[in-house]
Design an enzyme around this catalytic site. Structure first.
Site, PDB file in Angstrom:
ATOM      1  N   HIS A  84      -9.404  20.796 -24.734  1.00 11.57           N
ATOM      2  CA  HIS A  84      -8.169  21.125 -24.017  1.00 11.57           C
ATOM      3  C   HIS A  84      -7.152  20.018 -24.219  1.00 11.57           C
ATOM      4  CE1 HIS A  84      -5.944  23.377 -20.971  1.00 11.57           C
ATOM      5  NE2 HIS A  84      -5.457  22.203 -20.620  1.00 11.57           N
ATOM      6  N   ASP A  99      -5.033  28.295  -9.563  1.00 11.34           N
ATOM      7  CA  ASP A  99      -4.260  27.553 -10.566  1.00 11.34           C
ATOM      8  C   ASP A  99      -3.149  28.422 -11.150  1.00 11.34           C
ATOM      9  OD1 ASP A  99      -3.759  25.184 -12.260  1.00 11.34           O
ATOM     10  OD2 ASP A  99      -4.232  26.600 -13.841  1.00 11.34           O
ATOM     11  N   ARG A 133       4.509  25.024  -9.683  1.00  7.68           N
ATOM     12  CA  ARG A 133       4.793  23.637 -10.109  1.00  7.68           C
ATOM     13  C   ARG A 133       5.834  23.599 -11.210  1.00  7.68           C
ATOM     14  NH1 ARG A 133      -0.400  21.831 -12.289  1.00  7.68           N
ATOM     15  NH2 ARG A 133       0.721  19.952 -12.850  1.00  7.68           N
ATOM     16  N   SER A 150      -5.693  20.937 -12.019  1.00 15.14           N
ATOM     17  CA  SER A 150      -5.323  22.164 -12.723  1.00 15.14           C
ATOM     18  C   SER A 150      -6.195  22.353 -13.968  1.00 15.14           C
ATOM     19  CB  SER A 150      -3.841  22.074 -13.117  1.00 15.14           C
ATOM     20  OG  SER A 150      -3.516  23.040 -14.077  1.00 15.14           O
ATOM     21  N   LYS A 204     -10.063  24.870 -14.308  1.00 14.33           N
ATOM     22  CA  LYS A 204     -10.261  25.936 -15.314  1.00 14.33           C
ATOM     23  C   LYS A 204     -11.429  25.597 -16.227  1.00 14.33           C
ATOM     24  CE  LYS A 204      -5.917  25.465 -16.188  1.00 14.33           C
ATOM     25  NZ  LYS A 204      -4.537  25.407 -16.568  1.00 14.33           N
TER      26      LYS A 204
HETATM   27  N1  URA Z   1      -2.048  21.914 -18.540  1.00 12.15           N
HETATM   28  C1  URA Z   1      -2.630  22.519 -17.475  1.00 12.15           C
HETATM   29  O1  URA Z   1      -3.503  23.371 -17.609  1.00 12.15           O
HETATM   30  N2  URA Z   1      -2.213  22.154 -16.254  1.00 12.15           N
HETATM   31  C2  URA Z   1      -1.284  21.218 -16.043  1.00 12.15           C
HETATM   32  O2  URA Z   1      -0.981  20.935 -14.909  1.00 12.15           O
HETATM   33  C3  URA Z   1      -0.669  20.596 -17.157  1.00 12.15           C
HETATM   34  C4  URA Z   1      -1.082  20.958 -18.417  1.00 12.15           C
END
Ligand code: URA
Length: 431
Positions: free
Chosen positions: A82, A161, A168, A183, A187
């Site tokens: 990620h 999220d 956000r 966040s 996930k």
């Molecule tokens: N990527 C994400 O999944 N969440 C964030 O808050 C910032 C980047």
């Protein structure tokens, strides 16, 4: 317990307990807490920060807001990578099929563009018919049959999220280490993986502009992941210029295909390769760096990785015939040229990301539609020599937009001197 009391507590920089955080998250997901109270809560958390225990409670409350995927019955190593987001960052797209062709399972839940940064889902949707809306059952079936599932968040996968991310984005509360940690990790921890590789970006196109803040974010996520039983690794990589040669959506698919075919040599292909090698090492695949390098080369040179990408496209409803350049991008509209000789000294990559939004390659509002064929080619990279009149950018668009030209012209500096050498990977841990 009530929301104003909890908001006041955070405003006064007091720490919150598990029940208070759970109350806020559960209430927001169930629509008992409105956007204006959650916005105040987010801003108080942004300004006063959350401590490690609050971040853990927030992450857990977010995970518990929906389904948790469990692939423990599938034999094999389940990995994901990620990135915290940037401009031109297409790494996940070639990496997923490469990892699958190296034997890994890759359950990859990705996001859309956030702020000035691009998103994997928007890029994948440049491929005609490609479906990223996989239900829990479909995601599992895809992973079992194809070794890779590339989907997005659903109404039941970490719904907290999904709602918070959108809020956000429009309330100035994105660039917060605790909020980004919760966040991303909510996930990734709900995704059913054994092992996670994080690419934390730093520089003018990243949310974390300084290496210190990127390292703090990376360490927070690393430690949280280990605490939750995942094998963790990270790199902090450069985002002081767009990654690779293209930024947009369709054009990044075009570049990803070219990386998979072994036809492109640039920072994007280098980061794909380094990430794959590190993920192999992180998971004890291959006995030496030489063996891992050979495995990687053979995945590319044999065409296996590209075939796997085509499998992913077909499996998720995409039309493999629509991967030609003319399907993925507009013709070149104009160029932004250098007005003098010198070296490309600096990019304001954030401005390039905003220019892409003006081209509709990103969104100013949640409901904005993406123009998948709009994009930019980065003709010169940091420290390259440039002659007056040579192009720095080529713009692929179907219409003119003055803001795009202005922003791109303002986004680079030419100097008589070369800048410091850009190091693609600045720090790594765990691999
Ligand atoms: N990527 C994400 O999944 N969440 C964030 O808050 C910032 C980047």
């Amino acid at each position: 317990m009530n929301a104003p009391e909890i908001i006041r507590k955070k405003r006064d920089n007091l720490s919150l307990n598990e029940n208070e955080i759970k109350f806020m998250i559960e209430g927001y997901v169930k629509d008992n807490i409105p956007d204006y109270q959650m916005s105040a809560f987010l801003m108080a958390s942004f300004i006063n920060n959350l401590n490690d225990s609050e971040i853990l409670c927030l992450t857990k409350a977010m995970i518990e807001s929906g389904d948790v995927y469990d692939f423990s019955d599938i034999e094999g190593i389940k990995v994901d990578k990620h990135s915290t987001g940037g401009v031109g960052d297409k790494v996940s797209i070639p990496l997923a099929p490469i990892l699958a062709s190296l034997g890994f399972f890759v359950p990859m839940v990705s996001g859309r563009g956030l702020g000035h940064t691009g998103g994997t889902l928007d890029k994948l949707e440049s491929i005609k018919g490609f479906n990223v809306n996989l239900t829990k059952e479909k995601f599992r079936e895809t992973l079992i049959k194809n070794k890779v599932a590339m989907g997005g968040q659903t109404e039941t996968f970490v719904p907290a999220d999904k709602k918070l991310y959108a809020l956000r984005d429009v309330t100035g509360t994105v660039e917060s280490i605790p909020l980004i940690t919760a966040s991303i990790m909510s996930k990734k921890l709900a995704e059913g993986i054994d092992s996670l590789f994080l690419d934390v970006k730093t520089g003018s196109g990243a949310f974390m502009k300084s290496i210190e803040s990127a390292k703090e974010l990376a360490d927070r996520m690393f430690e949280l992941g280990e605490m939750m039983g995942k094998k963790m690794a990270y790199v902090i990589s450069d985002m002081s210029q767009p990654l690779g040669d293209y930024a947009g959506n369709g054009c990044e698919i075009f570049e990803s295909v070219s990386i998979l075919k072994g036809e492109t040599r640039n920072y994007a292909s280098k980061l794909v390769k380094e990430t794959a090698l590190m993920i192999m090492r992180q998971n004890y695949v291959g006995k030496s760096d030489e063996e891992r390098e050979n495995k990687y080369r053979s995945a590319i040179d044999s065409g296996k990785a590209y075939e796997k990408f085509l499998d992913i496209v077909r499996f998720q409803g995409g039309d493999e015939k629509s991967l030609r350049i003319k399907d993925l991008m507009y013709e070149k509209k104009y160029e932004i040229k250098s007005e003098r000789d010198g070296y490309l000294f600096e990019f304001d990559t954030y401005k390039i990301g905003i220019a892409l939004i003006y081209m509709n390659a990103g969104r100013f509002r949640k409901e904005d539609a993406i123009d998948h064929k709009a994009g930019i080619k980065i003709e010169k990279h940091l420290n390259e020599h440039v002659m007056k009149g040579e192009p720095i950018f080529s713009v692929y668009a179907d219409k003119d937009n003055d803001d795009v030209g202005i922003l791109l012209k303002e986004s680079f500096k030419i100097s008589q001197e070369k800048g410091d050498e850009t190091k693609l990977i600045k720090v790594s841990r765990g691999a």
